[in-house]
Design an enzyme around this catalytic site. Sequence first.
Site, PDB file in Angstrom:
ATOM      1  N   LYS A 173       0.856  -1.199   0.000  1.00  0.00           N
ATOM      2  CA  LYS A 173       0.000   0.000   0.000  1.00  0.00           C
ATOM      3  C   LYS A 173       0.889   1.246   0.000  1.00  0.00           C
ATOM      4  O   LYS A 173       2.099   1.147   0.265  1.00  0.00           O
ATOM      5  CB  LYS A 173      -0.936  -0.024   1.204  1.00  0.00           C
ATOM      6  CG  LYS A 173      -0.233  -0.080   2.546  1.00  0.00           C
ATOM      7  CD  LYS A 173      -1.231  -0.294   3.661  1.00  0.00           C
ATOM      8  CE  LYS A 173      -0.509  -0.391   4.988  1.00  0.00           C
ATOM      9  NZ  LYS A 173      -1.265   0.110   6.103  1.00  0.00           N
ATOM     10  N   TYR A 231      16.696  29.936   8.497  1.00  0.00           N
ATOM     11  CA  TYR A 231      15.581  30.769   8.963  1.00  0.00           C
ATOM     12  C   TYR A 231      15.597  30.922  10.481  1.00  0.00           C
ATOM     13  O   TYR A 231      15.778  29.946  11.204  1.00  0.00           O
ATOM     14  CB  TYR A 231      14.242  30.167   8.520  1.00  0.00           C
ATOM     15  CG  TYR A 231      13.985  30.368   7.042  1.00  0.00           C
ATOM     16  CD1 TYR A 231      13.842  31.642   6.502  1.00  0.00           C
ATOM     17  CD2 TYR A 231      13.900  29.275   6.187  1.00  0.00           C
ATOM     18  CE1 TYR A 231      13.614  31.830   5.144  1.00  0.00           C
ATOM     19  CE2 TYR A 231      13.666  29.444   4.837  1.00  0.00           C
ATOM     20  CZ  TYR A 231      13.531  30.731   4.315  1.00  0.00           C
ATOM     21  OH  TYR A 231      13.307  30.903   2.983  1.00  0.00           O
TER      22      TYR A 231
HETATM   23  C1  PLP Z   1      -3.901  -4.511   8.133  1.00  0.00           C
HETATM   24  C2  PLP Z   1      -2.417  -4.372   8.087  1.00  0.00           C
HETATM   25  N1  PLP Z   1      -1.657  -5.473   8.109  1.00  0.00           N
HETATM   26  C3  PLP Z   1      -0.311  -5.404   8.083  1.00  0.00           C
HETATM   27  C4  PLP Z   1       0.346  -4.194   8.029  1.00  0.00           C
HETATM   28  C5  PLP Z   1       1.857  -4.163   7.991  1.00  0.00           C
HETATM   29  O1  PLP Z   1       2.391  -3.536   9.111  1.00  0.00           O
HETATM   30  P1  PLP Z   1       3.973  -3.336   9.236  1.00  0.00           P
HETATM   31  O2  PLP Z   1       4.349  -2.367   8.174  1.00  0.00           O
HETATM   32  O3  PLP Z   1       4.155  -2.777  10.598  1.00  0.00           O
HETATM   33  O4  PLP Z   1       4.578  -4.667   9.034  1.00  0.00           O
HETATM   34  C6  PLP Z   1      -0.399  -3.021   8.010  1.00  0.00           C
HETATM   35  C7  PLP Z   1       0.260  -1.723   7.986  1.00  0.00           C
HETATM   36  O5  PLP Z   1      -0.098  -0.762   8.573  1.00  0.00           O
HETATM   37  C8  PLP Z   1      -1.820  -3.113   8.038  1.00  0.00           C
HETATM   38  O6  PLP Z   1      -2.592  -2.019   8.022  1.00  0.00           O
END
Ligand code: PLP
Length: 355
Positions: free
Chosen positions: A35, A254
């Site tokens: 994602k 700044y």
């Molecule tokens: C539903 C879900 N599973 C797994 C993960 C993976 O988490 P991580 O990046 O801490 O391994 C996420 C990330 O936020 C998530 O939202």
Amino acid sequence: MHRTTWVEFNRCALRHNAKTVRRLAPNAAILAMVKANGYGHGADWVAEHLNDIVDGFAVARLNEAMLLRKQLSDKRIVLLGTEHDAISLNECALHQLDVVIHDLQTATLLASIKLPQAITVWLKLNTGMNRLGMSEPEFIDAHQLLKQSPNVATLHHMSHFSDAETTDKTRSIEQYQCLHTLSHSLGETPISMANSAAIISFPQSHLNWVRPGIMLYGDDPTNTLNEGDLQAAMTFKAKVLAVRDLAAGDGVGYNRRWQSASTSRIATVAAGYADGYPRQAPDGTPVLINGKRAALAGRVSMDLLTVDVTGLEINAGDTATLWGDNLSAAEVAQHCGTISYELFTRITQRVERVY
Ligand SMILES: Cc1ncc(COP(=O)(O)O)c(C=O)c1O
């Protein structure tokens, strides 16, 4: 090619990290989190290089899932908790996307429509994160409803840890038991719970599917793995544009936030908050220049940041590493009051990507 501000992506590091997941969770299938454009690494690049190691990919938005489907015609792609209506569920079926269902309303909707083909559904239980997910009675209702539905090819059960990175596992064990017990009472269903921190520190929670995100990109949220188990997949670099000597009492940037206590030398680096370097970075945040550690000095501006390089042999044209190889994003993030996840996903469009 002339570069001033760029991010380098390391395919070998990415693959090495996925193999570390495989080694830590040898009996679980791997659902790689891609994602937010693969945590800022390029979802297409991650998918291309992990396709032969992992068992599926997960994203958070329908448009991310559709893009990935164009690239991967027959890989499992899971659309995490989002909003659905009959049209989006239909799209998911047409493109063979697995959907996470986190409320009874959507489960009821799915049971009431006719999809062009059956889909795999991941039912999400709220075990204490209190973000998305059903209560136990809703989860049981959704399971019973969808178990019968011709729209559903397979049901999976899942939940998400709220505190997996902490050493005290009391909360995680409670969450794990909550999902495990309920799922088993409903029959044999594949279960998924473990994010990176749980993959590393709570093996019992690996179950059927693990869901690594941040560890694929090189960060260990538990800080317990051995050096080399994970490697930085992203290194953010920029050129030194100028170096100047200052007298005691001179200020930098700044509001002249940083003031020279004695004679000092300042390097100006071609990266700023418009490139994704955090503006809130305080004086003292580490920066590597020519492989030597130096400290941020003065407010980060839009295109530039300034580093105290007193006593170091640094010249204009040298290369600074803002995070990545030999300087973990987690360490920089800690100085800035954030996490590596945010640093990775905030690199902006204008920064050149070098794969
Ligand atoms: C539903 C879900 N599973 C797994 C993960 C993976 O988490 P991580 O990046 O801490 O391994 C996420 C990330 O936020 C998530 O939202």
